[in-house]
Design a protein around this motif. Structure first.
Motif, PDB file in Angstrom:
ATOM      1  N   SER A 166       0.826  -1.201   0.000  1.00 57.25           N
ATOM      2  CA  SER A 166       0.000   0.000   0.000  1.00 57.25           C
ATOM      3  C   SER A 166       0.866   1.260   0.000  1.00 57.25           C
ATOM      4  N   LEU A 167       1.969   1.225   0.733  1.00 59.49           N
ATOM      5  CA  LEU A 167       2.896   2.355   0.745  1.00 59.49           C
ATOM      6  C   LEU A 167       3.523   2.547  -0.633  1.00 59.49           C
ATOM      7  N   ALA A 168       3.928   1.451  -1.253  1.00 57.74           N
ATOM      8  CA  ALA A 168       4.510   1.544  -2.602  1.00 57.74           C
ATOM      9  C   ALA A 168       3.483   2.090  -3.593  1.00 57.74           C
ATOM     10  N   ASP A 169       2.243   1.651  -3.471  1.00 56.43           N
ATOM     11  CA  ASP A 169       1.188   2.150  -4.359  1.00 56.43           C
ATOM     12  C   ASP A 169       0.949   3.643  -4.144  1.00 56.43           C
ATOM     13  N   ALA A 170       0.946   4.076  -2.890  1.00 57.61           N
ATOM     14  CA  ALA A 170       0.760   5.503  -2.596  1.00 57.61           C
ATOM     15  C   ALA A 170       1.897   6.322  -3.200  1.00 57.61           C
ATOM     16  N   GLU A 171       3.100   5.807  -3.120  1.00 58.16           N
ATOM     17  CA  GLU A 171       4.243   6.514  -3.714  1.00 58.16           C
ATOM     18  C   GLU A 171       4.130   6.554  -5.233  1.00 58.16           C
ATOM     19  N   ASP A 172       3.599   5.499  -5.843  1.00 57.47           N
ATOM     20  CA  ASP A 172       3.383   5.495  -7.289  1.00 57.47           C
ATOM     21  C   ASP A 172       2.343   6.537  -7.691  1.00 57.47           C
ATOM     22  N   VAL A 173       1.273   6.641  -6.921  1.00 61.77           N
ATOM     23  CA  VAL A 173       0.229   7.638  -7.199  1.00 61.77           C
ATOM     24  C   VAL A 173       0.821   9.042  -7.079  1.00 61.77           C
ATOM     25  N   MET A 174       1.620   9.251  -6.047  1.00 61.58           N
ATOM     26  CA  MET A 174       2.249  10.561  -5.867  1.00 61.58           C
ATOM     27  C   MET A 174       3.161  10.896  -7.045  1.00 61.58           C
ATOM     28  N   ALA A 175       3.927   9.924  -7.512  1.00 59.45           N
ATOM     29  CA  ALA A 175       4.836  10.157  -8.634  1.00 59.45           C
ATOM     30  C   ALA A 175       4.071  10.495  -9.909  1.00 59.45           C
ATOM     31  N   ALA A 176       2.978   9.783 -10.161  1.00 60.67           N
ATOM     32  CA  ALA A 176       2.186  10.052 -11.365  1.00 60.67           C
ATOM     33  C   ALA A 176       1.552  11.437 -11.288  1.00 60.67           C
ATOM     34  N   ALA A 177       1.015  11.791 -10.137  1.00 58.55           N
ATOM     35  CA  ALA A 177       0.407  13.111  -9.969  1.00 58.55           C
ATOM     36  C   ALA A 177       1.456  14.209 -10.087  1.00 58.55           C
ATOM     37  N   TYR A 178       2.636  13.957  -9.523  1.00 58.74           N
ATOM     38  CA  TYR A 178       3.740  14.916  -9.618  1.00 58.74           C
ATOM     39  C   TYR A 178       4.067  15.184 -11.091  1.00 58.74           C
ATOM     40  N   THR A 179       4.113  14.140 -11.895  1.00 56.89           N
ATOM     41  CA  THR A 179       4.435  14.291 -13.308  1.00 56.89           C
ATOM     42  C   THR A 179       3.389  15.143 -14.023  1.00 56.89           C
ATOM     43  N   VAL A 180       2.116  14.900 -13.742  1.00 56.24           N
ATOM     44  CA  VAL A 180       1.052  15.695 -14.355  1.00 56.24           C
ATOM     45  C   VAL A 180       1.210  17.165 -13.977  1.00 56.24           C
ATOM     46  N   LEU A 181       1.447  17.413 -12.697  1.00 57.97           N
ATOM     47  CA  LEU A 181       1.571  18.797 -12.228  1.00 57.97           C
ATOM     48  C   LEU A 181       2.845  19.458 -12.740  1.00 57.97           C
ATOM     49  N   LYS A 182       3.921  18.710 -12.816  1.00 66.06           N
ATOM     50  CA  LYS A 182       5.178  19.275 -13.341  1.00 66.06           C
ATOM     51  C   LYS A 182       5.007  19.652 -14.806  1.00 66.06           C
ATOM     52  N   ASN A 183       4.397  18.763 -15.580  1.00 64.31           N
ATOM     53  CA  ASN A 183       4.184  19.041 -17.003  1.00 64.31           C
ATOM     54  C   ASN A 183       3.267  20.242 -17.227  1.00 64.31           C
ATOM     55  N   ALA A 184       2.372  20.478 -16.285  1.00 62.26           N
ATOM     56  CA  ALA A 184       1.454  21.617 -16.390  1.00 62.26           C
ATOM     57  C   ALA A 184       2.039  22.882 -15.759  1.00 62.26           C
ATOM     58  N   GLY A 185       3.227  22.768 -15.166  1.00 59.65           N
ATOM     59  CA  GLY A 185       3.837  23.920 -14.511  1.00 59.65           C
ATOM     60  C   GLY A 185       3.073  24.338 -13.260  1.00 59.65           C
ATOM     61  N   GLN A 186       2.507  23.373 -12.557  1.00 64.04           N
ATOM     62  CA  GLN A 186       1.650  23.677 -11.413  1.00 64.04           C
ATOM     63  C   GLN A 186       2.116  23.015 -10.121  1.00 64.04           C
ATOM     64  N   LEU A 187       3.412  22.776  -9.962  1.00 65.84           N
ATOM     65  CA  LEU A 187       3.913  22.144  -8.743  1.00 65.84           C
ATOM     66  C   LEU A 187       3.625  22.966  -7.491  1.00 65.84           C
ATOM     67  N   HIS A 188       3.437  24.255  -7.662  1.00 70.86           N
ATOM     68  CA  HIS A 188       3.144  25.100  -6.497  1.00 70.86           C
ATOM     69  C   HIS A 188       1.833  24.703  -5.821  1.00 70.86           C
ATOM     70  N   LEU A 189       0.962  24.011  -6.552  1.00 72.96           N
ATOM     71  CA  LEU A 189      -0.311  23.591  -5.964  1.00 72.96           C
ATOM     72  C   LEU A 189      -0.153  22.520  -4.886  1.00 72.96           C
ATOM     73  N   ILE A 190       1.004  21.848  -4.910  1.00 74.49           N
ATOM     74  CA  ILE A 190       1.274  20.852  -3.862  1.00 74.49           C
ATOM     75  C   ILE A 190       2.464  21.291  -3.018  1.00 74.49           C
ATOM     76  N   GLY A 191       2.809  22.575  -3.128  1.00 80.83           N
ATOM     77  CA  GLY A 191       3.855  23.140  -2.277  1.00 80.83           C
ATOM     78  C   GLY A 191       5.264  22.745  -2.647  1.00 80.83           C
ATOM     79  N   LEU A 192       5.491  22.414  -3.916  1.00 78.90           N
ATOM     80  CA  LEU A 192       6.833  21.978  -4.320  1.00 78.90           C
ATOM     81  C   LEU A 192       7.512  22.913  -5.290  1.00 78.90           C
ATOM     82  N   ALA A 193       6.992  24.079  -5.489  1.00 73.64           N
ATOM     83  CA  ALA A 193       7.680  25.010  -6.390  1.00 73.64           C
ATOM     84  C   ALA A 193       7.599  26.423  -5.871  1.00 73.64           C
TER      85      ALA A 193
END
Length: 97
Positions: free
Chosen positions: A70-97
């Motif tokens: 379950s932890l590995a799956d949660a990390e996979d979901v986070m990575a996929a969401a991170y990629t979507v947000l990075k590609n959209a230039g919206q990392l600030h929405l999750i406090g990472l930019a």
């Protein structure tokens, strides 16, 4: 005596919908491109909370194989969401930019 077959009542999802008024159609067209970003933020935040909870369990030494998966799956979901947000230039929405 013959059995009379009565058709099922028409359900809302089978009835179709009327066209949207122009203002509603315009608002929907404006909002649709943002749905993947909103979804990615929600998925990232939910998975991050779950991962943090499971990380605490791992530190205690009481993590089962199911929890580890379950932890590995949660990390996979986070990575996929991170990629979507990075590609959209919206990392600030999750406090990472």
């Amino acid at each position: 005596m013959a059995t009379q077959i009565v058709p099922a009542p028409e359900r809302a999802e089978n009835a179709g919908t009327a066209p949207l008024p122009p203002k509603a159609a315009s608002a929907l067209a404006h909002a649709l491109p943002h749905f993947p970003i909103v979804r990615a933020v929600a998925e990232y935040e939910t998975a991050a909370v779950h991962a943090a909870q499971l990380a605490g369990l791992a530190e205690s030494g009481r993590m089962s194989d199911l929890n580890a998966r379950s932890l590995a799956d949660a990390e996979d979901v986070m990575a996929a969401a991170y990629t979507v947000l990075k590609n959209a230039g919206q990392l600030h929405l999750i406090g990472l930019a």
